[in-house]
Design a protein around this motif. Structure first.
Motif, PDB file in Angstrom:
ATOM      1  N   GLY A 153      27.161  56.030  60.144  1.00  0.00           N
ATOM      2  CA  GLY A 153      26.468  57.307  60.311  1.00  0.00           C
ATOM      3  C   GLY A 153      26.826  57.891  61.668  1.00  0.00           C
ATOM      4  N   PRO A 154      26.424  59.105  61.924  1.00  0.00           N
ATOM      5  CA  PRO A 154      26.733  59.738  63.216  1.00  0.00           C
ATOM      6  C   PRO A 154      26.209  58.917  64.385  1.00  0.00           C
ATOM      7  CG  PRO A 154      25.743  61.300  61.679  1.00  0.00           C
ATOM      8  CD  PRO A 154      25.655  59.950  61.048  1.00  0.00           C
ATOM      9  N   GLY A 155      27.095  58.595  65.300  1.00  0.00           N
ATOM     10  CA  GLY A 155      26.707  57.866  66.503  1.00  0.00           C
ATOM     11  C   GLY A 155      26.374  56.407  66.274  1.00  0.00           C
ATOM     12  N   GLU A 156      26.630  55.891  65.079  1.00  0.00           N
ATOM     13  CA  GLU A 156      26.287  54.515  64.777  1.00  0.00           C
ATOM     14  C   GLU A 156      27.389  53.577  65.261  1.00  0.00           C
ATOM     15  OE1 GLU A 156      24.731  52.307  60.832  1.00  0.00           O
ATOM     16  OE2 GLU A 156      24.800  54.481  60.754  1.00  0.00           O
ATOM     17  N   ASP A 157      26.993  52.442  65.776  1.00  0.00           N
ATOM     18  CA  ASP A 157      27.941  51.432  66.220  1.00  0.00           C
ATOM     19  C   ASP A 157      27.700  50.207  65.360  1.00  0.00           C
ATOM     20  OD1 ASP A 157      29.980  50.467  67.717  1.00  0.00           O
ATOM     21  OD2 ASP A 157      28.784  50.057  69.498  1.00  0.00           O
ATOM     22  N   LEU A 158      28.741  49.685  64.763  1.00  0.00           N
ATOM     23  CA  LEU A 158      28.585  48.622  63.791  1.00  0.00           C
ATOM     24  C   LEU A 158      29.538  47.482  64.122  1.00  0.00           C
ATOM     25  CD1 LEU A 158      27.069  48.105  61.108  1.00  0.00           C
ATOM     26  CD2 LEU A 158      28.994  49.112  59.940  1.00  0.00           C
ATOM     27  N   ASP A 159      29.032  46.255  64.106  1.00  0.00           N
ATOM     28  CA  ASP A 159      29.864  45.092  64.366  1.00  0.00           C
ATOM     29  C   ASP A 159      30.383  44.471  63.076  1.00  0.00           C
ATOM     30  OD1 ASP A 159      29.613  45.200  67.140  1.00  0.00           O
ATOM     31  OD2 ASP A 159      27.766  44.028  67.110  1.00  0.00           O
ATOM     32  N   THR A 160      29.509  44.364  62.088  1.00  0.00           N
ATOM     33  CA  THR A 160      29.894  43.722  60.831  1.00  0.00           C
ATOM     34  C   THR A 160      29.296  44.473  59.645  1.00  0.00           C
ATOM     35  OG1 THR A 160      27.973  42.261  60.855  1.00  0.00           O
ATOM     36  CG2 THR A 160      29.989  41.405  61.848  1.00  0.00           C
ATOM     37  N   ILE A 161      29.954  44.317  58.511  1.00  0.00           N
ATOM     38  CA  ILE A 161      29.407  44.768  57.235  1.00  0.00           C
ATOM     39  C   ILE A 161      29.262  43.507  56.394  1.00  0.00           C
ATOM     40  CG2 ILE A 161      29.846  46.058  55.120  1.00  0.00           C
ATOM     41  CD1 ILE A 161      31.345  48.112  56.800  1.00  0.00           C
ATOM     42  N   VAL A 162      28.050  43.238  55.963  1.00  0.00           N
ATOM     43  CA  VAL A 162      27.774  42.034  55.193  1.00  0.00           C
ATOM     44  C   VAL A 162      27.728  42.393  53.713  1.00  0.00           C
ATOM     45  CG1 VAL A 162      26.116  40.175  54.774  1.00  0.00           C
ATOM     46  CG2 VAL A 162      26.498  40.997  57.102  1.00  0.00           C
ATOM     47  N   LEU A 163      28.492  41.636  52.934  1.00  0.00           N
ATOM     48  CA  LEU A 163      28.543  41.825  51.491  1.00  0.00           C
ATOM     49  C   LEU A 163      27.959  40.592  50.823  1.00  0.00           C
ATOM     50  CD1 LEU A 163      32.158  43.265  51.136  1.00  0.00           C
ATOM     51  CD2 LEU A 163      30.014  44.515  51.427  1.00  0.00           C
ATOM     52  N   GLY A 164      26.974  40.807  49.969  1.00  0.00           N
ATOM     53  CA  GLY A 164      26.348  39.688  49.270  1.00  0.00           C
ATOM     54  C   GLY A 164      27.179  39.185  48.107  1.00  0.00           C
ATOM     55  N   ALA A 165      27.997  40.044  47.538  1.00  0.00           N
ATOM     56  CA  ALA A 165      28.880  39.640  46.448  1.00  0.00           C
ATOM     57  C   ALA A 165      30.150  39.081  47.082  1.00  0.00           C
ATOM     58  CB  ALA A 165      29.195  40.823  45.550  1.00  0.00           C
ATOM     59  N   ALA A 166      30.098  37.816  47.427  1.00  0.00           N
ATOM     60  CA  ALA A 166      31.214  37.208  48.149  1.00  0.00           C
ATOM     61  C   ALA A 166      32.464  37.194  47.282  1.00  0.00           C
ATOM     62  CB  ALA A 166      30.857  35.793  48.588  1.00  0.00           C
ATOM     63  N   VAL A 167      33.425  37.996  47.662  1.00  0.00           N
ATOM     64  CA  VAL A 167      34.701  38.041  46.963  1.00  0.00           C
ATOM     65  C   VAL A 167      35.412  36.724  47.236  1.00  0.00           C
ATOM     66  CG1 VAL A 167      36.886  39.263  46.779  1.00  0.00           C
ATOM     67  CG2 VAL A 167      34.798  40.525  47.278  1.00  0.00           C
ATOM     68  N   ASN A 168      35.874  36.067  46.181  1.00  0.00           N
ATOM     69  CA  ASN A 168      36.567  34.787  46.347  1.00  0.00           C
ATOM     70  C   ASN A 168      37.947  35.015  46.937  1.00  0.00           C
ATOM     71  OD1 ASN A 168      34.464  33.253  45.232  1.00  0.00           O
ATOM     72  ND2 ASN A 168      35.168  33.717  43.174  1.00  0.00           N
ATOM     73  N   MET A 169      38.094  34.666  48.186  1.00  0.00           N
ATOM     74  CA  MET A 169      39.358  34.847  48.881  1.00  0.00           C
ATOM     75  C   MET A 169      40.167  33.555  48.783  1.00  0.00           C
ATOM     76  SD  MET A 169      38.937  37.936  49.859  1.00  0.00           S
ATOM     77  CE  MET A 169      40.185  38.252  51.072  1.00  0.00           C
ATOM     78  N   THR A 170      41.472  33.705  48.616  1.00  0.00           N
ATOM     79  CA  THR A 170      42.372  32.562  48.591  1.00  0.00           C
ATOM     80  C   THR A 170      43.234  32.601  49.846  1.00  0.00           C
ATOM     81  OG1 THR A 170      44.124  33.755  47.434  1.00  0.00           O
ATOM     82  CG2 THR A 170      42.435  32.691  46.065  1.00  0.00           C
ATOM     83  N   SER A 171      44.126  31.637  49.983  1.00  0.00           N
ATOM     84  CA  SER A 171      44.991  31.596  51.167  1.00  0.00           C
ATOM     85  C   SER A 171      45.964  32.776  51.205  1.00  0.00           C
ATOM     86  CB  SER A 171      45.761  30.277  51.216  1.00  0.00           C
ATOM     87  OG  SER A 171      46.553  30.149  50.050  1.00  0.00           O
ATOM     88  N   THR A 172      46.212  33.405  50.045  1.00  0.00           N
ATOM     89  CA  THR A 172      47.126  34.558  50.017  1.00  0.00           C
ATOM     90  C   THR A 172      46.386  35.895  50.025  1.00  0.00           C
ATOM     91  OG1 THR A 172      47.203  34.552  47.601  1.00  0.00           O
ATOM     92  CG2 THR A 172      48.882  33.241  48.765  1.00  0.00           C
ATOM     93  N   SER A 173      45.068  35.847  50.074  1.00  0.00           N
ATOM     94  CA  SER A 173      44.278  37.078  50.061  1.00  0.00           C
ATOM     95  C   SER A 173      44.343  37.787  51.404  1.00  0.00           C
ATOM     96  CB  SER A 173      42.815  36.768  49.741  1.00  0.00           C
ATOM     97  OG  SER A 173      42.696  36.180  48.476  1.00  0.00           O
ATOM     98  N   GLN A 174      44.245  39.107  51.335  1.00  0.00           N
ATOM     99  CA  GLN A 174      44.200  39.920  52.550  1.00  0.00           C
ATOM    100  C   GLN A 174      43.149  40.991  52.395  1.00  0.00           C
ATOM    101  OE1 GLN A 174      48.185  41.446  53.029  1.00  0.00           O
ATOM    102  NE2 GLN A 174      48.630  39.919  54.583  1.00  0.00           N
ATOM    103  N   ILE A 175      42.482  41.297  53.501  1.00  0.00           N
ATOM    104  CA  ILE A 175      41.502  42.378  53.513  1.00  0.00           C
ATOM    105  C   ILE A 175      42.090  43.517  54.319  1.00  0.00           C
ATOM    106  CG2 ILE A 175      39.181  43.099  54.175  1.00  0.00           C
ATOM    107  CD1 ILE A 175      38.358  40.163  54.044  1.00  0.00           C
ATOM    108  N   SER A 176      42.025  44.707  53.745  1.00  0.00           N
ATOM    109  CA  SER A 176      42.472  45.894  54.477  1.00  0.00           C
ATOM    110  C   SER A 176      41.468  47.012  54.252  1.00  0.00           C
ATOM    111  CB  SER A 176      43.869  46.318  54.023  1.00  0.00           C
ATOM    112  OG  SER A 176      43.873  46.639  52.652  1.00  0.00           O
ATOM    113  N   LEU A 177      41.533  47.994  55.121  1.00  0.00           N
ATOM    114  CA  LEU A 177      40.706  49.187  55.005  1.00  0.00           C
ATOM    115  C   LEU A 177      41.643  50.323  54.631  1.00  0.00           C
ATOM    116  CD1 LEU A 177      38.050  50.772  55.410  1.00  0.00           C
ATOM    117  CD2 LEU A 177      38.613  50.891  57.844  1.00  0.00           C
ATOM    118  N   LEU A 178      41.424  50.931  53.469  1.00  0.00           N
ATOM    119  CA  LEU A 178      42.304  52.015  53.044  1.00  0.00           C
ATOM    120  C   LEU A 178      42.246  53.147  54.069  1.00  0.00           C
ATOM    121  CD1 LEU A 178      41.647  52.179  49.189  1.00  0.00           C
ATOM    122  CD2 LEU A 178      43.318  50.815  50.445  1.00  0.00           C
ATOM    123  N   GLY A 179      43.407  53.661  54.420  1.00  0.00           N
ATOM    124  CA  GLY A 179      43.476  54.728  55.404  1.00  0.00           C
ATOM    125  C   GLY A 179      43.445  54.235  56.843  1.00  0.00           C
ATOM    126  N   TYR A 180      43.659  52.946  57.043  1.00  0.00           N
ATOM    127  CA  TYR A 180      43.668  52.370  58.389  1.00  0.00           C
ATOM    128  C   TYR A 180      44.851  51.410  58.454  1.00  0.00           C
ATOM    129  CZ  TYR A 180      41.869  50.074  62.624  1.00  0.00           C
ATOM    130  OH  TYR A 180      41.705  49.584  63.898  1.00  0.00           O
TER     131      TYR A 180
END
Length: 176
Positions: free
Chosen positions: A108-135
């Motif tokens: 939100g405007p002026g908000e500072d955020l350290d983490t985003i917590v997701l309860g639906a834990a996506v099963n990550m493997t050793s070949t998985s990567q997380i990216s932010l679209l547009g970054y």
């Protein structure tokens, strides 16, 4: 869905607050698509057949967002969990072995955020990567536990994120 909250047609006396914001439009689209639905967006033309500037603005904004984040919408299907269990502003879609988390109102405007917590834990493997679209910066870091996934966003330079509105995290090669 109609951009005007109260009418499917054009209203001369409509006020700005009578129209959905771009954040509301994206949130509704994310919710609909993550549940396997299609979306039709109504724009009420004037009696002359022209489109009012507010409708044009919202459609251009939606197009701008889709140019960056469209891969989380187009040709996707619902993931095993549609809405996050911890963060109700997060909706999921999937395509092949990729999972997308659409985070509405990420900052939100002026908000500072350290983490985003997701309860639906996506099963990550050793070949998985997380990216932010547009970054395009370095890969996004995350901490996975048996109950949640914590995405470290403190290292993201917000001014370098192309999306002005909702963010989309892509979990490439996730174990679905």
């Amino acid at each position: 869905m109609t951009i005007d909250k109260y009418s499917w047609g054009y209203r001369r006396n409509a006020k700005l607050e009578d129209f959905l914001t771009i954040d509301e439009l994206i949130a509704t689209m994310a919710e609909t698509v993550s549940c396997g639905g299609n979306i039709l967006i109504n724009v009420g033309p004037t009696k002359e057949g022209t489109i009012a500037p507010i409708f044009e603005e919202r459609l251009k904004q939606l197009g701008e967002w889709l140019n960056i984040n469209g891969e989380a919408i187009y040709k996707t299907q619902p993931w095993i969990i549609q809405n996050d269990t911890v963060n109700p502003d997060v909706w999921y879609t999937a395509k092949g072995s990729d999972v997308y988390a659409i985070v509405n109102n990420a900052l939100g405007p002026g908000e500072d955020l350290d983490t985003i917590v997701l309860g639906a834990a996506v099963n990550m493997t050793s070949t998985s990567q997380i990216s932010l679209l547009g970054y395009n910066a370095t890969p996004i870091r995350a901490v996975m536990t048996p109950h949640y996934l914590s995405i470290q966003v403190s290292s993201i330079v917000v001014s370098q994120v192309k999306s002005k509105w909702s963010w989309v995290f892509k979990f490439a090669n996730a174990a679905i």
